[in-house]
Motif scaffolding. Structure first.
Motif, mmCIF file in Angstrom:
data_model
loop_
_atom_site.group_PDB
_atom_site.id
_atom_site.type_symbol
_atom_site.label_atom_id
_atom_site.label_comp_id
_atom_site.label_asym_id
_atom_site.label_seq_id
_atom_site.Cartn_x
_atom_site.Cartn_y
_atom_site.Cartn_z
ATOM 1 N N LEU A 191 -3.132 9.697 -24.703
ATOM 2 C CA LEU A 191 -2.931 8.350 -24.176
ATOM 3 C C LEU A 191 -4.244 7.705 -23.762
ATOM 4 O O LEU A 191 -4.468 6.505 -23.950
ATOM 5 C CB LEU A 191 -1.980 8.414 -22.978
ATOM 6 C CG LEU A 191 -1.796 7.153 -22.142
ATOM 7 C CD1 LEU A 191 -1.184 6.047 -22.991
ATOM 8 C CD2 LEU A 191 -0.924 7.448 -20.932
ATOM 9 N N MET A 192 -5.147 8.496 -23.172
ATOM 10 C CA MET A 192 -6.423 7.972 -22.675
ATOM 11 C C MET A 192 -7.496 9.026 -22.912
ATOM 12 O O MET A 192 -7.352 10.181 -22.513
ATOM 13 C CB MET A 192 -6.321 7.631 -21.193
ATOM 14 C CG MET A 192 -7.632 7.144 -20.564
ATOM 15 S SD MET A 192 -7.398 6.669 -18.838
ATOM 16 C CE MET A 192 -9.103 6.439 -18.326
ATOM 17 N N GLY A 193 -8.582 8.619 -23.559
ATOM 18 C CA GLY A 193 -9.600 9.574 -23.954
ATOM 19 C C GLY A 193 -9.352 10.049 -25.367
ATOM 20 O O GLY A 193 -8.365 9.705 -26.002
ATOM 21 N N TRP A 194 -10.297 10.854 -25.889
ATOM 22 C CA TRP A 194 -10.193 11.360 -27.252
ATOM 23 C C TRP A 194 -9.951 10.209 -28.238
ATOM 24 O O TRP A 194 -9.134 10.294 -29.136
ATOM 25 C CB TRP A 194 -9.089 12.406 -27.361
ATOM 26 C CG TRP A 194 -9.318 13.611 -26.524
ATOM 27 C CD1 TRP A 194 -10.169 14.652 -26.808
ATOM 28 C CD2 TRP A 194 -8.698 13.921 -25.278
ATOM 29 N NE1 TRP A 194 -10.111 15.580 -25.800
ATOM 30 C CE2 TRP A 194 -9.216 15.161 -24.851
ATOM 31 C CE3 TRP A 194 -7.750 13.271 -24.485
ATOM 32 C CZ2 TRP A 194 -8.827 15.756 -23.654
ATOM 33 C CZ3 TRP A 194 -7.358 13.871 -23.296
ATOM 34 C CH2 TRP A 194 -7.898 15.096 -22.890
ATOM 35 N N GLY A 195 -10.681 9.122 -28.039
ATOM 36 C CA GLY A 195 -10.583 7.982 -28.941
ATOM 37 C C GLY A 195 -9.708 6.852 -28.463
ATOM 38 O O GLY A 195 -9.664 5.801 -29.106
ATOM 39 N N ALA A 196 -9.019 7.015 -27.351
ATOM 40 C CA ALA A 196 -8.156 5.950 -26.807
ATOM 41 C C ALA A 196 -8.770 5.395 -25.526
ATOM 42 O O ALA A 196 -9.313 6.145 -24.709
ATOM 43 C CB ALA A 196 -6.755 6.494 -26.523
ATOM 44 N N ASP A 197 -8.667 4.084 -25.360
ATOM 45 C CA ASP A 197 -9.216 3.420 -24.181
ATOM 46 C C ASP A 197 -8.333 3.639 -22.951
ATOM 47 O O ASP A 197 -7.236 4.187 -23.039
ATOM 48 C CB ASP A 197 -9.322 1.914 -24.433
ATOM 49 C CG ASP A 197 -10.348 1.564 -25.493
ATOM 50 O OD1 ASP A 197 -11.213 2.405 -25.773
ATOM 51 O OD2 ASP A 197 -10.264 0.460 -26.051
ATOM 52 N N ASN A 198 -8.822 3.153 -21.822
ATOM 53 C CA ASN A 198 -8.009 3.091 -20.606
ATOM 54 C C ASN A 198 -6.823 2.168 -20.893
ATOM 55 O O ASN A 198 -7.002 0.974 -21.125
ATOM 56 C CB ASN A 198 -8.853 2.529 -19.467
ATOM 57 C CG ASN A 198 -8.111 2.508 -18.140
ATOM 58 O OD1 ASN A 198 -6.885 2.530 -18.093
ATOM 59 N ND2 ASN A 198 -8.862 2.448 -17.062
ATOM 60 N N PRO A 199 -5.583 2.689 -20.904
ATOM 61 C CA PRO A 199 -4.452 1.874 -21.334
ATOM 62 C C PRO A 199 -3.994 0.845 -20.302
ATOM 63 O O PRO A 199 -3.312 -0.112 -20.651
ATOM 64 C CB PRO A 199 -3.354 2.905 -21.573
ATOM 65 C CG PRO A 199 -3.678 3.993 -20.593
ATOM 66 C CD PRO A 199 -5.174 4.057 -20.558
ATOM 67 N N GLU A 200 -4.368 1.033 -19.032
ATOM 68 C CA GLU A 200 -3.923 0.122 -17.979
ATOM 69 C C GLU A 200 -5.035 -0.006 -16.933
ATOM 70 O O GLU A 200 -4.945 0.532 -15.836
ATOM 71 C CB GLU A 200 -2.630 0.632 -17.337
ATOM 72 C CG GLU A 200 -1.927 -0.388 -16.461
ATOM 73 C CD GLU A 200 -0.605 0.131 -15.898
ATOM 74 O OE1 GLU A 200 0.073 -0.653 -15.201
ATOM 75 O OE2 GLU A 200 -0.250 1.310 -16.142
ATOM 76 N N PRO A 201 -6.117 -0.729 -17.268
ATOM 77 C CA PRO A 201 -7.257 -0.807 -16.346
ATOM 78 C C PRO A 201 -6.918 -1.470 -15.021
ATOM 79 O O PRO A 201 -7.568 -1.199 -14.011
ATOM 80 C CB PRO A 201 -8.300 -1.607 -17.133
ATOM 81 C CG PRO A 201 -7.523 -2.320 -18.191
ATOM 82 C CD PRO A 201 -6.362 -1.453 -18.521
ATOM 83 N N VAL A 202 -5.925 -2.329 -15.036
ATOM 84 C CA VAL A 202 -5.394 -2.950 -13.821
ATOM 85 C C VAL A 202 -3.878 -2.800 -13.878
ATOM 86 O O VAL A 202 -3.288 -2.926 -14.952
ATOM 87 C CB VAL A 202 -5.783 -4.448 -13.734
ATOM 88 C CG1 VAL A 202 -5.193 -5.084 -12.485
ATOM 89 C CG2 VAL A 202 -7.299 -4.606 -13.772
ATOM 90 N N LYS A 203 -3.278 -2.550 -12.754
ATOM 91 C CA LYS A 203 -1.835 -2.334 -12.755
ATOM 92 C C LYS A 203 -1.110 -3.518 -13.399
ATOM 93 O O LYS A 203 -1.284 -4.669 -13.004
ATOM 94 C CB LYS A 203 -1.315 -2.129 -11.336
ATOM 95 C CG LYS A 203 0.173 -1.771 -11.292
ATOM 96 C CD LYS A 203 0.638 -1.399 -9.899
ATOM 97 C CE LYS A 203 2.112 -0.984 -9.931
ATOM 98 N NZ LYS A 203 2.602 -0.545 -8.592
ATOM 99 N N GLY A 204 -0.326 -3.208 -14.433
ATOM 100 C CA GLY A 204 0.430 -4.239 -15.125
ATOM 101 C C GLY A 204 -0.331 -4.947 -16.218
ATOM 102 O O GLY A 204 0.241 -5.761 -16.943
#
Length: 476
Positions: free
Chosen positions: A106-119
């Protein structure tokens, strides 16, 4: 692999921030595929609805099988990036193999921070990986790890993600377990063709320093919330855990298990205790997930690299006995200790492939029916020990390597539900070969670094040093 270090076992956890590409990737998806946008936080700070379907077909009506078979895990660099020609070459390879299960974090290993701010969400890089899996005909699997900074005491905001080891190895705080579960549900709604989810990775951040053991209570509490959230989205979603590292130690160590041990060493009793707690208190599981290496925490291959794979059989049998024969996945498996630079460069590709083939046989004999090879693709160049294909950074990349042949052929020949058969092996060959047979296929591994003549299943043939030979039993 649970050792609280940046380089984990035999592979490198390389995490590079890719922030800022999400809005571009999303725009391409909307323009070319005509999908509804998900909530992506672009560089301009704008946000959109977060849990819309991303370019997927209708959710399958039938309940998926909890087993997916043998495939691989995408790491920081993979075939969705780099040269388009090289990426298409890999897509073609995978499609020709009938598709392989492919795991993406979900996050890391080629994937970005999926929810940098809540919502506020950024699924651009994740969209690209899921799209690659679809195009290559693979079965997509998502490992729900890791978590946004604001869920674990860090700063929120676009561009503020802390990609350091200490941050990424931190689990959500208990007051954010539900937030993580909500994020998991958002992901499930965005990708309804993803039918298999693994909760977290290697108990990262769930170590209790005060008690000198795993915080299995905390992990299980989070797991149960995620399980509930995913099942609420769709009861047919398959959920599994606990993705513990099945560490083994020298049998003389204080933490050595007296219950589970062999010539390969002894299990760390603290791992077995953590597994037992999760197994007793879990809300439910459709499959069980572990990972680990054939070597001990001290990088010892006991008594040698081939015999050490007996650990994978023993652990598989133990896990199956504890979980009443739930389908067993090995999320990662390692047979080659890292060298001084934390790379896998000590063995030739023939040697590496032979030991990995032996490990696959060992897992099958223990009752496992699904597993993922950790693909250590490099960003560029052609020197890529243990990789499935050459780096896709140039137009000439994406060519299959020896490990690809093993992983793809094994997955196609021995899918879940395979009925395995015993075959005859000449007594003199028993110490030197490993064998796995179905009604149609025979895989034989030469464990010696010299040519041999072997007699298996009534046939006599020569084998090169460390050769993995495939035979069609229907040929008579």
């Amino acid at each position: 692999m649970g050792r609280h270090e940046w380089y984990t076992g035999a592979r490198r956890w390389r995490l590079t921030a890719l922030l800022g590409v999400g809005a571009i990737a999303l725009a391409l998806v909307v323009t070319l595929i005509g999908t509804l946008p998900g909530t992506d936080t672009g560089t301009d700070g704008t946000t959109r609805q977060g849990d819309q379907v991303h370019g997927t077909p209708a959710t399958p009506a039938q309940r998926p099988d909890p087993s997916v078979g043998w495939g691989f895990t995408h790491t920081q660099y993979s075939a969705d990036q780099g040269s388009g020609a090289a990426g298409e070459r890999v897509e073609g390879l995978l499609a020709k193999s009938g598709g392989l299960p492919q795991d993406q974090a979900l996050m890391g290993w080629g994937a970005d921070n999926p929810e940098p701010v809540k919502g506020h969400y950024d699924f651009g890089a994740m969209d690209r990986r899921i799209d690659f899996i679809r195009k290559s005909g693979g079965t997509p699997v998502v490992t729900l790890c890791c978590s946004p900074d604001w869920m674990k005491g860090g700063r929120a905001g676009v561009g503020n993600t802390d990609w350091s080891q200490s941050a990424l190895e931190t689990a959500p705080t208990p007051d954010h377990y539900q937030d993580f579960a909500d994020l998991a549900a958002t992901v499930a709604r965005r990708y309804p063709d993803v039918r298999h989810f693994v909760v977290w990775n290697e108990f990262k951040g769930f170590w209790n320093n005060a008690k000198g053991r795993w915080d299995y209570e905390g992990y299980t509490a989070m797991y149960n919330l995620v399980h509930k959230a995913l099942k609420k989205v769709d009861p047919g979603i398959m959920v599994g855990g606990p993705y513990l590292v099945m560490d083994s130690v020298d049998p003389r160590q204080d933490d050595a298990s007296t219950e589970l041990r062999g010539a390969w060493g002894a299990m760390d009793q603290r791992v077995l205790d953590a597994f037992g707690y999760w197994n007793t208190h879990k809300a439910g599981a459709d499959f069980v997930v572990v990972d680990g290496s054939s070597y001990t925490n001290d990088d010892e291959l006991l008594p040698d690299e081939f015999a050490a794979t007996g650990k994978l059989t023993a652990v598989s049998e133990w896990v199956r006995s504890q979980t009443h024969d739930l389908p067993l996945w090995w999320a990662e498996y390692y047979v080659e200790p890292a060298d001084g630079n934390d790379d896998r460069k000590g063995w030739s590709e023939a040697h590496r492939r032979a030991v990995h083939a032996t490990a696959l046989i060992a897992m099958v004999k223990g009752g496992a029916d699904s597993g993922f090879y950790w693909n250590p693709e490099e960003e560029k160049g052609r020197d890529c020990p243990g990789c499935l294909w050459t780096p896709t950074g140039s137009t000439g990349g994406g060519e299959p390597l020896p490990m690809y042949d093993l992983v793809s052929r094994f997955g196609k020949a021995f899918p879940p539900g395979t009925r395995y058969e015993n075959v005859s092996v000449a007594p003199d060959d028993v110490p030197n070969v490993r064998v796995l047979a179905s009604g149609t296929t025979l895989m034989v591994v030469n464990t010696l670094d010299r040519p041999i003549t072997a007699q298996v299943d009534g046939k006599r043939f020569t084998m090169g040093a460390y050769e993995v030979k495939w035979l069609d039993r229907r040929d008579g």
